[in-house]
Every structure is written in C-alpha cells, then in structure tokens.
Design a protein around this motif. Structure first.
Motif, PDB file in Angstrom:
ATOM      1  N   LYS A 840      66.789  -6.542 -14.075  1.00  0.00           N
ATOM      2  CA  LYS A 840      65.583  -5.739 -14.361  1.00  0.00           C
ATOM      3  C   LYS A 840      65.134  -5.887 -15.809  1.00  0.00           C
ATOM      4  CE  LYS A 840      64.653  -1.054 -13.401  1.00  0.00           C
ATOM      5  NZ  LYS A 840      65.220   0.231 -12.952  1.00  0.00           N
ATOM      6  N   HIS A 867      60.188  -8.416 -14.306  1.00  0.00           N
ATOM      7  CA  HIS A 867      60.509  -7.559 -13.163  1.00  0.00           C
ATOM      8  C   HIS A 867      59.238  -6.890 -12.621  1.00  0.00           C
ATOM      9  CE1 HIS A 867      62.602  -4.642 -10.708  1.00  0.00           C
ATOM     10  NE2 HIS A 867      62.006  -3.651 -11.368  1.00  0.00           N
ATOM     11  N   ARG A 868      58.478  -6.332 -13.572  1.00  0.00           N
ATOM     12  CA  ARG A 868      57.264  -5.605 -13.148  1.00  0.00           C
ATOM     13  C   ARG A 868      56.299  -6.490 -12.366  1.00  0.00           C
ATOM     14  NH1 ARG A 868      54.886  -1.700 -17.681  1.00  0.00           N
ATOM     15  NH2 ARG A 868      56.449  -0.052 -17.537  1.00  0.00           N
ATOM     16  N   MET A 871      57.571  -7.395  -8.989  1.00  0.00           N
ATOM     17  CA  MET A 871      57.592  -6.272  -8.040  1.00  0.00           C
ATOM     18  C   MET A 871      56.180  -6.023  -7.502  1.00  0.00           C
ATOM     19  SD  MET A 871      60.578  -5.219  -7.430  1.00  0.00           S
ATOM     20  CE  MET A 871      60.641  -3.564  -6.835  1.00  0.00           C
ATOM     21  N   LYS A 874      55.166  -8.315  -4.707  1.00  0.00           N
ATOM     22  CA  LYS A 874      55.794  -7.999  -3.403  1.00  0.00           C
ATOM     23  C   LYS A 874      56.140  -9.244  -2.595  1.00  0.00           C
ATOM     24  CE  LYS A 874      54.633  -3.319  -2.932  1.00  0.00           C
ATOM     25  NZ  LYS A 874      54.057  -2.208  -2.314  1.00  0.00           N
ATOM     26  N   TYR A 878      60.761  -9.117  -4.604  1.00  0.00           N
ATOM     27  CA  TYR A 878      60.646  -7.728  -4.157  1.00  0.00           C
ATOM     28  C   TYR A 878      61.694  -7.478  -3.058  1.00  0.00           C
ATOM     29  CZ  TYR A 878      58.529  -3.535  -2.151  1.00  0.00           C
ATOM     30  OH  TYR A 878      58.329  -2.264  -1.669  1.00  0.00           O
ATOM     31  N   TYR A 881      65.221  -7.582  -4.505  1.00  0.00           N
ATOM     32  CA  TYR A 881      65.515  -6.384  -5.302  1.00  0.00           C
ATOM     33  C   TYR A 881      65.840  -5.213  -4.390  1.00  0.00           C
ATOM     34  CZ  TYR A 881      65.187  -2.912  -8.988  1.00  0.00           C
ATOM     35  OH  TYR A 881      65.469  -1.896  -9.865  1.00  0.00           O
ATOM     36  N   LYS A 882      65.042  -5.062  -3.358  1.00  0.00           N
ATOM     37  CA  LYS A 882      65.250  -3.951  -2.414  1.00  0.00           C
ATOM     38  C   LYS A 882      66.632  -4.087  -1.757  1.00  0.00           C
ATOM     39  CE  LYS A 882      61.515  -1.703  -2.845  1.00  0.00           C
ATOM     40  NZ  LYS A 882      61.572  -0.383  -3.441  1.00  0.00           N
TER      41      LYS A 882
END
Ligand SMILES: Nc1ncnc2c1ncn2[C@@H]1O[C@H](COP(=O)(O)OP(=O)(O)OP(=O)(O)O)[C@@H](O)[C@H]1O
Length: 892
Positions: A840, A867-868, A871, A874, A878, A881-882
């Motif tokens: 992250k 990271h942003r 994310m 998607k 994404y 990470y999930k």
C-alpha cells in the motif's frame, strides 16, 4: 506411411533415372514410359516428398562432381522428355500436369546429392528391395494401358517402334549411317523452340531438305565429319568418365544401401534418409574427433601446468622408480648366481671335496643389499608419490572449488548437486590414485618388461620364443575377461550409488517421510535396491573367483612350461640351473608387470576421463570470469529494465519476461504483485545478475549490467526470501556472514535491530549456538530474523524482499515485519508481494501476469501505478488487494 512410401518411390525413381541417363536401360524400355508411369502413379507422393525435402534442405550439400553430372543429365533428360511427340495427349490421358511433376522431379534431383549410380543388375535388385517394383506390379494395368496409348499415338503419327529416342540411346555405338540421326537430334535438341510438335515438324522438314538441298563442301565436312566425330568423342569421353565415377561410387552406394536396409528391418525404404544421415554422421563424427583431439591436447596442457609446480618432486620420483625397477630386474639374476653356487658346492660334495659355505656369502650379501636397497627405495618412492599426488589433488580441488564459487547460478540449475560434489571428491580422488599408480607402477613395470625381455632373450632365445607364443593367448583372454569384470564392477558401483542415494534422500528428508508415514515405502525401496546391489556384488565375486582361479592355473602352467622346456635345455647343457631359476623368476615378474600395465592402461583412460570432467567445469568458470567488468561502489540513480526478454537457460523454450521495461529509482519502494509464476522473483534474480539476459538490457546508473562486475553489484544488494539458508555454524558466524569484519558488538546491535537478540540470548550458548544443517535447529521466524540481522550488517543500498514473511504465522510475521521496516529505511526496496501495508505504501506498484497467459505478444506488466490509482481502476490489482485483505482478516 505416406512419406515412407514417397521416399521409396523417390529412391527407386532416382535409381531408374540414373540408369536411363547412363544408358543402363536399353532401347526397348522407353525412358518416357518409365518416367511417365512413375510420375502418374505417384503424383501425391512426389508432392509430399518435395515438402519433406524442403525441410531437410539445410542438411544437403551438393557434391561438385555430382552437381555437374546431374546438371548435364537433366539437360539431356529434359530434351528427351520435351522431344516426345505427344506429351500433351499423355497429359490428357492421365489428367496430371506433367510439366509441374517433371519440374518437381528435377527439383528433387537438383537438390540432392545422391551418389546412387547403379548398373542394371543393381538397379533391379535395388528397385526390388525398395519396393518400387512392387509399385510397378501394382500398376501393371496402368502401365499396359499407357503402352497401348503410346502405340496408338505412334501409329497415328507414323512413328516406327525404332523411334528417334531409341536411336539416340544407341548413338555411341552407331555407325556412319546413324550419324544423320545424331545430327538431327543435335539440331532439334539445341533448338529454342523445341516443343514436341515443332520438333516433329522440324525433324521431317530437315530430312526432306537434306534430300533436296545441296550443301557447300565446308558444310559437308562439318556435318559429316566434325559434328559426328566431336560429338562421338564427347559422348565417349563422358561415358568413360561416368563409368569411372560409377565404379568409384558403387561401393559407397552399397554401403549406404545396406545401412538403409538394416535400418528398415529389411524393407530398405529409407535409402535417401540413410544417405543424408550417413553424411551428417560422418561430418559430426569428424568434427567430434577433431574436437576430442583438441580437448585432449588442452587437457594435457592443463595437467602439465598443474604438475610443473612439482617438477623437482616428479624428477625424484622418476629416479627412484627407475632405480627400484632396475633392482627388481637384478634380483632374479643374483638369485640365479646363488643357485649356481649351491649347485657347484653340491657337485664338489659328490666328489668328496670339503664343503666351503663361505662361497655363499658373496651372492647372499649381494641379494641382501638388493633387498634392503629395494625396501628403502620403495619407502622413498611411496612417500614422494604420496606428496606429489596430494599436491596435485589439492591444486585441482582448489581450482574446481574456486570455479564453483564463480559459476553462474544457471550452472547450478543445469547440473545436479550430486554431480557437482562428485567431481570435487570422487573424480579428483580417482585421478589422484591412478596418477600415482601410473607414475610408480606403470614406469616400474614398463622398465621391467623391457629390461627383463632383453635379458630373457639373452639367456635362451628358443625358450623365450616358446613361452612368448603362448603368453599372448593367456594375456589377451585374461584381459578380455578383465573387461567383463570391469563392466560388472561398474554396474555394482552404480547400484551401490543408487542404494546410497535412496538412503541419503530418505534421511535428509526425514520430516517429510515421517509426516507422510512413508517409512515402509522408503524401506521397501531401499530393500529392493539393496537386493539388486547385493546380487550384482555376488555375481562380481563369482566372476572374480573364476578369473583368479584361471589366472593362477595359467601362471602355474607357464611355470611348468618353463620348467619342462628349460629343464630339457639344462640337461642338454644349453643353460645352467641358475639361469633357469633366473629365467623363471624374471618371466613371472615380466608376466605380472604386463598384466599390471594392462590394468593401469584401463585405469588411466578412466582417470583421464575424470580429469576431463573436472577440467570442463574449471574452463567453464574461467570463461565466465574472463569477461572484464566495471566495478560499482554505490548505486546512486536508478535501475532500469529496457525491453528485456528472458527465459531460464535450462528452459529456453518458455519465455518469462517479454519486452519488459521498468524503472526503479533510488530510495523508492517498488512493490511487485501478480499471479504465481508471472516472474516476480525472476526480476529480483536478474537484478542480482544471477542470470544473463538474452535480449534488451538492464542498466544500473546507466551502465549495462553485462559490463558490471557481479561481485561489486551484489555487495550493494540485500536479498531476503521466504526460506533463508543458514550455515551449519554458530549464530554469530551466520550473522557475521553479512560482514566478516564486524565486531561482536556490531553483530549484537544488528541482532537487536532485527528483533533477534531476545531469542538468541535465551539460548544457553547465546550467539555461539549452532544452528544445525541449513538452520534446522531454528524456527522459520528465527531464521528470518537472523537473515535480517545479516542483511543489516551488510548494509546494502538495494533491498529485495521476496515474500520474506509469507511463511510465518501472524505473531512472528509482526515481529519480523517490524525488523524489516527498520531495515527498509533509506534504501531502495523491491518488495515481492506479501504484506498489504508494504504494498500500500509503495511508491510504485506493478501487477504482472505470466507471459504464457498473455494474449499475443504483450508485455508482462498488466497494470502499474500507486495504490490509489490502481484501486480506482478496479482492475487486477483491485482484485488482488481484496483477496489479500480477506486472507489477512482470516489469519487475524
Ligand atoms: N531456475 C529456474 N529454471 C527454470 N525455470 C524457472 C526457474 N526459476 C523459476 N522458473 C520458472 O519461471 C517462471 C517464473 O518464476 P518466478 O519464481 O519468477 O515466479 P513468481 O512470480 O515469483 O512466482 P511465485 O509467486 O509462485 O513465487 C515460473 O514458470 C517458473 O517455473
């Protein structure tokens, strides 16, 4: 099936074609018939064959003579074909394109240097074996209908059965009358416009014109004399040359044919392939022989360079060994003298003289001196040779070990661990012991054989001749048996190795064996291998028994022969008893020396092979280390991957990185995530320069990694992976591996920063605790912390964390992560996906996918950014990470 068939046809056809060209098929068998029949019946196969040949083109080199011959033959043949009056009709009849088939046919011949010249007898046997005749028989109907058609055509065009083509064939034997035909042919064939219709017309036109037109004397001379004479001479010369050529090649052809026949279990279909393979094999063999000679030369040079440092020692060994050999020869002579003295004394005793034992003294003293000198020399010899052998073995081991340390990592991927160690131990030891034996025993035996041989002849040439006539038989049969014994012994050794390997593997993986309750399986495996080994050893023992028994009986018989024939000579007064005694001992010594030389010869070949294997590894590493490199002290700017293509050398066919580009600026954190096998760890290994890249470049501060000295680069890099390997020594030494000059205080400080000091100090022996083989006496988390302490001492500017905490439980992971966070500060870090928090906070994240799963020729990085940004996108990141956060929550 089809291709085999095609080959057969092609081979058969080629033979026939050659026979047609070489006039081996005489006028009655019209070449057109043969060719047309063949082309028409095998049209598909020809197409197929041509494809095969195109693929094989690289194997084919045209022999100059043949090329020339085929070329000229092609011309003649083409003319013959084109001159056929009704080829169009035939085309229609068989509904195939003759022109294209014929061109394909010529293509085959042009592209292949087939040395099959056959006479007509060979042709028939050849075609029979290749199955071409079978084809003919199968297509008999077709052939008959073809003949009918040809006859029809001939009748319709008023061409007699003794047609021009047949006359052409007869030409070399033709007399004055037939010259006209030659001239006509000459004109017709050399005509540009020689299509069948035109030719026919021209032929009759020329005939008519000949009748009516008058010619100039010059033209008559040219037509009647120069053209036919020069033509005849040329053709005669050509057939003479061809005959010679054919004779030269018949032997080659039959060899090739036999080869083809053998390969195809008597069907003899793949003559063409056999021909190619034979040529290829010969070339490869020749190259290999040349290479082997070169290698042997290099090996001898290498051996000399290793030995020359002990030149003085070698000189002493030579002197001592030769002296010992001389004494060995002298001993039986003096023994013979002693026997003679005994005999003299006995004779005198028979005549009632008094016995004077003082006569024994001189030869006895001489013998004693010889035995003592021999003892001393043997002692000196063994000591010197042992020293020499050890010196050489140590030098070799040092060189080889050094080469291992310098080898590329790919070397360890490609070679088995056991092989690597065997070369360092068994191969060098076997070379050492054989070298010692060859130097002492070999030298001694050879000298002994030469001197004793001369001496034996000087005592009794006739006896030596008698013995020598039987000795080679015994000697060679024993040697033959010896070869068989060595084979058995090798087999027993291999089986023994396998048995040991099974045991060592089970013991070294005892935890896995236990956890899978595989003890009975391992036991069974070991037992079955042990049984085989024991059987092999018993068989070996049995044969050694036979060998020894026979050898003893043969030696006994030899002694008996000497006694029998020698005794006769003593009675005849040719030699005296002392000489017989000397003879017997010297002969036995010679025989022993000879068999020893035989054994040593075999051993030295093996030892040379062992040395060759050692040398192969040494030279490999020299090649690696010879590449000049730039030393980098510190990485100040960035590491950059530029269009890198990479596949591991052991698996060159599976590409891992494709057109991979990436910038890793100094002081930043790069996180790499992606599916398993996508090449994340590979990136780390390439930065460490464990592997050479095929294509593209990796730049370190703008310098190509290829030009950078590997050691200086690696000094800047700290690599911590899932399973750090520790050495079988104390914790202190393991941490100090990061910096051998670090003091105890520095080591302790590093351990403290790595969260390792607590557990280390809790051990009774503290930092002097032995960690066990590969660190088995420590837990995963403890090993990891020792590795971090080691990296802290190394103080690298780049840190690669390859799933460093993924094998730990959440408690250990937290402790280790703390230590890692401390270690990461102020360094360039490449994190291969493990902890969410690290990923992250990374300055750049890349998501990778295995090249094999990518569509088309895409690069491995499918997403990159912070990271942003990722994310928000998607995409793959994404999802990843999930998944990771779900797993983390579960673990907590
Ligand atoms: N020494 C090697 N020799 C041959 N192929 C190798 C070698 N090491 C790795 N590979 C292959 O290279 C590919 C990438 O391996 P790599 O270890 O880089 O993947 P990764 O992304 O780190 O995987 P993971 O997340 O499972 O560790 C894999 O298909 C692997 O089988």
């Amino acid at each position: 099936m089809l291709s085999k068939h095609a080959l057969s046809v092609q081979n058969g056809s080629l033979g026939i074609l050659k026979n047609i060209i070489g006039n081996a098929i005489q006028p009655n068998s019209n070449p057109h018939h043969v060719l047309l029949k063949e082309l028409s019946t095998n049209s598909i196969n020809f197409d197929k064959k041509i494809n095969i040949l195109n693929n094989k083109k690289q194997y084919i080199q045209l022999n100059r003579t043949f090329k020339k011959e085929l070329f000229s033959n092609n011309c003649i043949f083409k003319r013959k074909f084109n001159s056929y009056p009704n080829s169009n009709l035939l085309k229609k009849e068989f509904n195939i394109s003759f022109e294209s088939k014929f061109n394909s046919y010529l293509n085959i011949i042009n592209n292949n240097n087939c040395n099959n010249s056959y006479n007509s007898k060979q042709k028939s046997s050849f075609t029979l074996k290749t199955g071409f005749n079978k084809e003919c028989i199968n297509n008999e109907k077709l052939f008959k209908s073809l003949n009918k058609n040809i006859k029809k055509i001939q009748n319709s065009h008023n061409i007699s059965s003794n047609n021009d083509i047949n006359k052409f064939h007869k030409y070399p034997k033709q007399t004055k009358n037939k010259t006209k035909n030659y001239r006509d042919f000459y004109k017709r064939f050399s005509s540009k416009n020689n299509n069948p219709g035109n030719q026919k017309r021209k032929f009759f036109k020329t005939r008519n014109r000949n009748k009516s037109n008058r010619r100039s004397p010059k033209q008559i001379i040219i037509n009647l004399l120069i053209i036919p004479v020069s033509g005849t001479l040329t053709i005669k010369l050509y057939s003479l040359l061809e005959q010679r050529f054919r004779e030269n090649n018949i032997t080659t052809c039959s060899t090739i044919y036999c080869e083809a026949h053998r390969r195809n279990k008597g069907r003899g279909k793949n003559l063409f392939i056999a021909l190619e393979e034979k040529k290829l094999n010969e070339e490869v063999e020749k190259k290999e022989n040349e290479k082997e000679i070169q290698n042997n030369k290099k090996l001898l040079k290498f051996l000399f360079s290793i030995i020359k440092k002990d030149f003085l020692l070698v000189f002493f060994v030579f002197t001592v060994t030769l002296s010992a050999a001389g004494i060995n020869v002298l001993t039986p002579i003096i023994t013979g003298d002693l026997i003679n003295v005994v005999q003299d004394v006995l004779k005198r005793q028979e005549r009632f003289y008094s016995i004077d034992f003082s006569e024994f003294t001189a030869p006895t003293l001489k013998l004693l001196t010889l035995y003592i000198t021999q003892g001393i020399l043997t002692f000196v010899d063994i000591t010197l040779v042992a020293k020499l052998g050890e010196n050489i073995a140590s030098r070799l081991k040092l060189k080889l070990f050094n080469s291992y340390l310098l080898q590329e990592i790919s070397f360890f991927d490609a070679n088995k661990y056991n092989d690597i160690i065997t070369r360092l131990t068994n191969d060098i030891n076997s070379f050492k012991s054989t070298f010692k034996q060859v130097l002492t025993q070999g030298l001694k035996c050879t000298t002994q054989v030469i001197i004793s041989g001369i001496y034996l002849i000087s005592i009794s040439p006739s006896l030596t001749l008698t013995i020598c006539s039987t000795m080679p038989i015994i000697y060679f049969s024993m040697n033959l048996y010896g070869i068989y014994l060595r084979k058995l012994s090798r087999k027993a050794h291999i089986l023994e190795d396998i048995t040991n390997f099974i045991a060592s593997e089970a013991i070294s993986n005892i935890r896995t064996v236990r956890s899978f309750a595989a003890e009975p399986t391992e036991m069974k495996l070991y037992q079955s291998s042990l049984n085989k080994t024991s059987d092999a050893n018993t068989k070996l023992g049995f044969h050694i028994g036979i060998f020894q028994g026979t050898t003893n009986a043969s030696i006994g018989s030899l002694v008996l022969m000497i006694l029998y024939f020698g005794g006769k000579q003593v009675v005849q007064g040719v030699i005296n008893p002392g000489q017989l005694m000397t003879y017997m001992v010297a002969m036995q010594n010679t025989q022993k020396a000879l068999s020893h030389i035989g054994v040593l010869f075999g051993q030295s070949i093996k030892a040379f092979g062992s040395l060759g294997r050692v040398y192969e590894y040494i030279t490999e590493s020299e090649e690696q280390s010879n590449k000049a490199k730039i030393v980098v002290n510190e990485i100040e700017d960035k590491i950059e991957f530029k269009n890198v293509n990479f596949a591991y050398p052991t698996r060159p066919e599976s590409k891992i990185l494709n057109n991979f580009s990436l910038k890793i600026p100094v002081g930043k954190v790069l996180a790499i995530c992606g599916t398993s096998g996508s090449g994340k760890s590979t990136i780390g290994q390439l930065i460490e320069k464990f592997y050479e890249i095929e294509d593209g470049d990796i730049l370190v501060d703008g310098i190509s990694i290829k030009n950078i000295d590997s050691r200086s680069l690696r000094k800047n890099i700290g690599y911590i992976n899932q399973e750090p390997i520790l050495f079988h020594t104390t914790i202190l030494e393991n941490i100090r591996y990061g910096n051998p000059n670090a003091t105890l205080e520095e080591v302790k400080e590093a351990a403290r920063q790595a969260n390792a000091s607590n557990f280390v100090e809790s051990f009774p022996k503290g930092y002097d605790t032995i960690v066990g083989d590969r660190g088995v006496a420590l837990s995963g988390g403890q090993k990891q912390r020792i590795a971090i302490a080691r990296a802290i001492l190394k103080n690298p500017s780049i840190l690669i964390l390859d799933e460093a905490t993924s094998a730990l439980d959440s408690h250990s992971e937290r402790i280790v992560q703390e230590a890692l966070n401390r270690l990461m500060k102020g360094r360039t870090v490449i994190v291969i996906a493990h902890r969410l928090s690290t990923i992250k906070n990374a300055d750049n994240i890349i998501v990778m996918k295995p090249y094999s799963l990518l569509d088309g020729d895409r690069i491995n990085i499918i997403e990159s950014g912070t990271h942003r940004s990722l994310m928000r996108k998607k995409g793959e990141y994404y999802k990843f990470y999930k998944d990771l956060s779900r797993r983390d929550k579960k673990n907590d």
